[in-house]
Design a protein around this motif. Structure first.
Motif, PDB file in Angstrom:
ATOM      1  N   UNK A 171      40.322  35.534  42.019  1.00  0.00           N
ATOM      2  CA  UNK A 171      40.944  36.507  42.543  1.00  0.00           C
ATOM      3  C   UNK A 171      40.474  37.931  41.817  1.00  0.00           C
ATOM      4  N   UNK A 172      40.569  39.066  42.515  1.00  0.00           N
ATOM      5  CA  UNK A 172      40.229  40.195  41.802  1.00  0.00           C
ATOM      6  C   UNK A 172      41.570  40.597  41.289  1.00  0.00           C
ATOM      7  N   UNK A 212      36.079  33.930  46.421  1.00  0.00           N
ATOM      8  CA  UNK A 212      36.920  35.227  45.718  1.00  0.00           C
ATOM      9  C   UNK A 212      37.767  35.649  46.993  1.00  0.00           C
ATOM     10  N   UNK A 213      38.749  36.183  46.375  1.00  0.00           N
ATOM     11  CA  UNK A 213      39.878  36.836  47.182  1.00  0.00           C
ATOM     12  C   UNK A 213      40.503  37.877  46.901  1.00  0.00           C
ATOM     13  N   UNK A 214      40.955  38.724  47.571  1.00  0.00           N
ATOM     14  CA  UNK A 214      41.701  39.801  47.225  1.00  0.00           C
ATOM     15  C   UNK A 214      43.312  39.159  47.201  1.00  0.00           C
ATOM     16  N   UNK A 215      44.450  39.818  46.784  1.00  0.00           N
ATOM     17  CA  UNK A 215      45.751  39.200  46.518  1.00  0.00           C
ATOM     18  C   UNK A 215      46.494  39.152  47.880  1.00  0.00           C
ATOM     19  N   UNK A 216      45.883  38.557  48.758  1.00  0.00           N
ATOM     20  CA  UNK A 216      46.643  38.453  50.177  1.00  0.00           C
ATOM     21  C   UNK A 216      47.860  37.542  49.756  1.00  0.00           C
ATOM     22  N   UNK A 269      50.641  38.306  33.100  1.00  0.00           N
ATOM     23  CA  UNK A 269      49.315  37.942  32.190  1.00  0.00           C
ATOM     24  C   UNK A 269      48.373  37.715  33.139  1.00  0.00           C
ATOM     25  N   UNK A 270      48.480  38.144  34.622  1.00  0.00           N
ATOM     26  CA  UNK A 270      47.446  38.078  35.564  1.00  0.00           C
ATOM     27  C   UNK A 270      47.416  36.638  36.309  1.00  0.00           C
ATOM     28  N   UNK A 271      48.068  35.609  35.837  1.00  0.00           N
ATOM     29  CA  UNK A 271      48.025  34.249  36.248  1.00  0.00           C
ATOM     30  C   UNK A 271      48.815  34.333  37.829  1.00  0.00           C
ATOM     31  N   UNK A 272      48.475  33.569  38.641  1.00  0.00           N
ATOM     32  CA  UNK A 272      48.838  33.677  40.095  1.00  0.00           C
ATOM     33  C   UNK A 272      49.790  32.422  40.355  1.00  0.00           C
ATOM     34  N   UNK A 273      50.627  32.534  41.100  1.00  0.00           N
ATOM     35  CA  UNK A 273      51.439  31.203  41.707  1.00  0.00           C
ATOM     36  C   UNK A 273      50.826  31.380  43.110  1.00  0.00           C
ATOM     37  N   UNK A 274      50.270  30.114  43.512  1.00  0.00           N
ATOM     38  CA  UNK A 274      49.593  29.898  44.867  1.00  0.00           C
ATOM     39  C   UNK A 274      50.856  29.646  45.755  1.00  0.00           C
TER      40      UNK A 274
END
Length: 79
Positions: free
Chosen positions: A67-68, A31-35, A45-50
């Motif tokens: 991710x939070x 589990x990560x924060x959004x660093x 939509x909350x999806x993340x591009x790594x």
């Protein structure tokens, strides 16, 4: 235990490698924060591009990321 003078990409990756070694393996998920070291962009939509480096680290060690919420860090410390 290892301390790093700054939150850099190198420290982030080395911290993972050191932790995996210390604990004797790789967890199924982390589990990560959004660093910004891990997340290049958060879509509506909350999806993340790594980031490339995070995607490579994840691909090498085969763990699932979680991710939070994107707003969570801004609410810390508030009642």
């Amino acid at each position: 235990m290892v301390g790093y003078p700054a939150e850099t990409t190198e420290a982030f990756c080395d911290g993972h490698v050191q932790a995996f070694s210390f604990f004797g393996g790789v967890p199924q998920s982390i589990l990560y924060d959004n660093t910004k070291i891990a997340v290049a962009r958060i879509f509506g939509d909350g999806k993340r591009q790594r980031t490339r480096i995070f995607a490579e680290l994840q691909s090498h060690y085969l763990f699932r990321d979680r991710f939070g919420p994107a707003w969570q860090g801004q609410r810390q410390g508030q009642s």
